[in-house]
Scaffold this motif. Structure first.
Motif, mmCIF file in Angstrom:
data_model
loop_
_atom_site.group_PDB
_atom_site.id
_atom_site.type_symbol
_atom_site.label_atom_id
_atom_site.label_comp_id
_atom_site.label_asym_id
_atom_site.label_seq_id
_atom_site.Cartn_x
_atom_site.Cartn_y
_atom_site.Cartn_z
ATOM 1 N N LEU A 1 0.839 -1.202 0.000
ATOM 2 C CA LEU A 1 0.000 0.000 0.000
ATOM 3 C C LEU A 1 0.873 1.250 0.000
ATOM 4 O O LEU A 1 1.893 1.322 0.677
ATOM 5 C CB LEU A 1 -0.909 -0.008 1.223
ATOM 6 C CG LEU A 1 -2.024 1.042 1.263
ATOM 7 C CD1 LEU A 1 -3.018 0.816 0.137
ATOM 8 C CD2 LEU A 1 -2.743 0.999 2.602
ATOM 9 N N VAL A 2 0.455 2.258 -0.768
ATOM 10 C CA VAL A 2 1.245 3.478 -0.965
ATOM 11 C C VAL A 2 1.041 4.468 0.181
ATOM 12 O O VAL A 2 -0.063 4.641 0.687
ATOM 13 C CB VAL A 2 0.839 4.149 -2.292
ATOM 14 C CG1 VAL A 2 1.580 5.473 -2.486
ATOM 15 C CG2 VAL A 2 1.103 3.217 -3.466
ATOM 16 N N TYR A 3 2.138 5.128 0.575
ATOM 17 C CA TYR A 3 2.059 6.297 1.446
ATOM 18 C C TYR A 3 1.980 7.527 0.551
ATOM 19 O O TYR A 3 2.970 7.911 -0.080
ATOM 20 C CB TYR A 3 3.302 6.397 2.332
ATOM 21 C CG TYR A 3 3.443 5.310 3.362
ATOM 22 C CD1 TYR A 3 2.818 5.400 4.605
ATOM 23 C CD2 TYR A 3 4.227 4.186 3.105
ATOM 24 C CE1 TYR A 3 2.966 4.409 5.555
ATOM 25 C CE2 TYR A 3 4.382 3.194 4.051
ATOM 26 C CZ TYR A 3 3.751 3.311 5.279
ATOM 27 O OH TYR A 3 3.899 2.320 6.215
ATOM 28 N N ASP A 4 0.816 8.149 0.481
ATOM 29 C CA ASP A 4 0.653 9.311 -0.383
ATOM 30 C C ASP A 4 1.274 10.573 0.207
ATOM 31 O O ASP A 4 1.748 11.438 -0.521
ATOM 32 C CB ASP A 4 -0.828 9.572 -0.654
ATOM 33 C CG ASP A 4 -1.363 8.724 -1.797
ATOM 34 O OD1 ASP A 4 -0.548 8.250 -2.600
ATOM 35 O OD2 ASP A 4 -2.581 8.531 -1.882
ATOM 36 N N LYS A 5 1.248 10.701 1.511
ATOM 37 C CA LYS A 5 1.766 11.904 2.163
ATOM 38 C C LYS A 5 3.236 11.703 2.513
ATOM 39 O O LYS A 5 3.563 10.924 3.401
ATOM 40 C CB LYS A 5 0.960 12.218 3.427
ATOM 41 C CG LYS A 5 -0.496 12.565 3.162
ATOM 42 C CD LYS A 5 -1.219 12.873 4.469
ATOM 43 C CE LYS A 5 -2.683 13.195 4.228
ATOM 44 N NZ LYS A 5 -3.395 13.463 5.495
ATOM 45 N N VAL A 6 4.099 12.394 1.783
ATOM 46 C CA VAL A 6 5.525 12.309 2.055
ATOM 47 C C VAL A 6 6.028 13.657 2.555
ATOM 48 O O VAL A 6 5.378 14.691 2.374
ATOM 49 C CB VAL A 6 6.309 11.870 0.795
ATOM 50 C CG1 VAL A 6 5.882 10.483 0.359
ATOM 51 C CG2 VAL A 6 6.126 12.866 -0.340
ATOM 52 N N ASN A 7 7.188 13.657 3.174
ATOM 53 C CA ASN A 7 7.706 14.849 3.820
ATOM 54 C C ASN A 7 8.437 15.764 2.851
ATOM 55 O O ASN A 7 9.038 15.321 1.879
ATOM 56 C CB ASN A 7 8.661 14.453 4.948
ATOM 57 C CG ASN A 7 7.965 13.644 6.016
ATOM 58 O OD1 ASN A 7 6.795 13.845 6.298
ATOM 59 N ND2 ASN A 7 8.683 12.702 6.602
ATOM 60 N N ALA A 8 8.378 17.054 3.164
ATOM 61 C CA ALA A 8 9.208 18.050 2.498
ATOM 62 C C ALA A 8 10.242 18.518 3.512
ATOM 63 O O ALA A 8 9.934 18.673 4.698
ATOM 64 C CB ALA A 8 8.360 19.221 2.020
ATOM 65 N N LEU A 9 11.483 18.719 3.071
ATOM 66 C CA LEU A 9 12.535 19.133 3.986
ATOM 67 C C LEU A 9 12.136 20.405 4.717
ATOM 68 O O LEU A 9 11.740 21.400 4.107
ATOM 69 C CB LEU A 9 13.837 19.366 3.223
ATOM 70 C CG LEU A 9 14.579 18.117 2.727
ATOM 71 C CD1 LEU A 9 15.830 18.518 1.975
ATOM 72 C CD2 LEU A 9 14.927 17.205 3.886
#
Length: 408
Positions: free
Chosen positions: A264-272
């Protein structure tokens, strides 16, 4: 028991913040399979296995005490649910494997652990059986008579492996019954034939016998059809020494949850420097069933059956980053790890794992002991790891890791 279960479920559903949302693209990536027809249960050892559909009360107690202060940071959003009696199985395009994943391939104190003479003989014999093995492994993924058919994945080999980890000391006599951490979600920029992971290993090694349960998030362009971070698991056992990802192989991972599944995909990823999207992952041996249960927060996703996985517990635990290639051509460029930058103490700009804990032999959950672990990086030119130890009450034992990769 019921009240405790409902309480934990309700808390988790209120606070959960990051496994992927359902999308039309994602919906085509899994198939709903009858829970008793999934590949894991099509193995002779599973003939009389009783499927575990929820944690025991004792495991719930462990999860409630260890997750008490972290649920408000996690969000659990699955894809469309499978019908009653069925579970989602990700349709991977490929599957591992070789035995380069296991921890005996990791450098120890500047040297590579050598295979025993017995292993070398096995390797020689395996060369003679190479063509036969190539046929046997895929066939294990195919349906037997009256079983639900599964897609036959292509095989690939993971090579040029790099680690930036914190690991328990090699000479310890302790045994562990689980491990857990709070991961932030990143999307390292990998290209075709590369992979990069934030990973936990539970390994058992005794002589030539090895088994391992591994989990975390991974960007893997050979295993998956794109470069998005996904919930990912891997296992190996003495019955399946070449290992297997997710839920494709007999005798391995058993899927239970109706909508959350490995792949399953993690859609919310971090921005530095921005908001940190996190997920809490745990694998622990259930004190009652002795199965090794995968949970997100307090939600059970699936498990590895006791019949084939670490009946004596894990002898080693690793936390950190893992990256490599799936093509053996030279020269090879190693992929980025974590955020793609070297780790710092600034958690908003680093790939981190917080609240590092393991489960002891008496099933108590404790912070990892800074006196029992060491940092290990095999290529400091390309990657780094920083064990920050105890940071604060919320973060507790924390590590950061990552790097740009390159010619390592």
């Amino acid at each position: 028991m019921a009240s405790l279960w409902l309480k934990l479920i309700s808390i988790s559903l209120i606070y959960l913040n990051v496994i992927a949302k359902s999308t039309p693209h994602q919906e085509s990536e899994f198939e709903c399979v009858s829970i008793d027809k999934q590949s894991a249960l099509q193995h002779p050892l599973m003939k009389n296995h009783r499927i575990q559909t929820r944690p025991s009360r004792e495991l719930l107690s462990i999860l409630s005490t260890s997750n008490g202060n972290i649920l408000r940071e996690i969000d659990l959003k699955g894809s469309e649910e499978c019908p009653k009696g069925q579970v989602p199985i990700h349709k991977q395009k490929t599957n591992l494997t070789n035995n380069l994943i296991h921890p005996q391939q990791i450098h120890r104190a500047g040297r590579i652990l050598k295979q025993s003479r017995r292993d070398k003989k096995k390797k020689k014999n395996n060369r003679r059986k190479k063509n036969k093995n190539k046929l046997m492994i895929p066939s294990a993924l195919l349906s037997q008579k009256n079983k639900i058919p599964h897609h036959q994945p292509k095989l690939f080999t993971e090579t040029h492996l790099h680690y930036a980890i914190v690991r328990t000391f090699e000479n310890t006599t302790k045994k562990w019954r689980g491990a857990q951490a709070l991961f932030n979600i990143n999307k390292p920029r990998v290209v075709q034939n590369q992979f990069s992971k934030a990973w936990i290993w539970l390994n058992y090694i005794q002589g030539s016998i090895m088994s391992s349960i591994q989990f975390g998030w991974a960007v893997h362009t050979n295993l998956y059809s794109d470069d998005r971070p996904r919930l990912t698991t891997f296992w190996m056992s003495d019955q399946h020494p070449k290992g297997c990802y997710n839920a494709l192989c007999p005798g391995g991972y058993v899927q239970i949850h109706k909508s959350i599944y490995p792949g399953l995909v993690y859609d919310k990823v971090n921005a530095l420097g921005g908001k940190q999207n996190t997920v809490h992952l745990s694998v622990a041996e259930d004190p009652v069933t002795k199965n090794w249960v995968l949970t997100i927060g307090s939600i059970m996703i699936g498990y590895w059956p006791r019949q084939s996985h670490m009946v004596d517990g894990a002898s080693e635990v690793y936390f950190g980053g893992f990256a490599g290639n799936t093509a053996s051509s030279q020269p090879t460029t190693s992929p980025p790890m974590g955020t793609g930058e070297f780790p710092t103490k600034d958690l908003s700009r680093s790939c981190f794992m917080k609240q590092l804990k393991y489960v002891l032999s008496d099933y108590s959950v404790v912070d990892i002991n800074a006196n029992e672990v060491e940092e290990y990086v095999d290529s400091r030119k390309c990657y780094g790891v920083m064990f920050l130890k105890y940071v604060d009450y919320d973060s507790r034992e924390t590590l950061t890791f990552g790097g740009p990769g390159g010619q390592c």
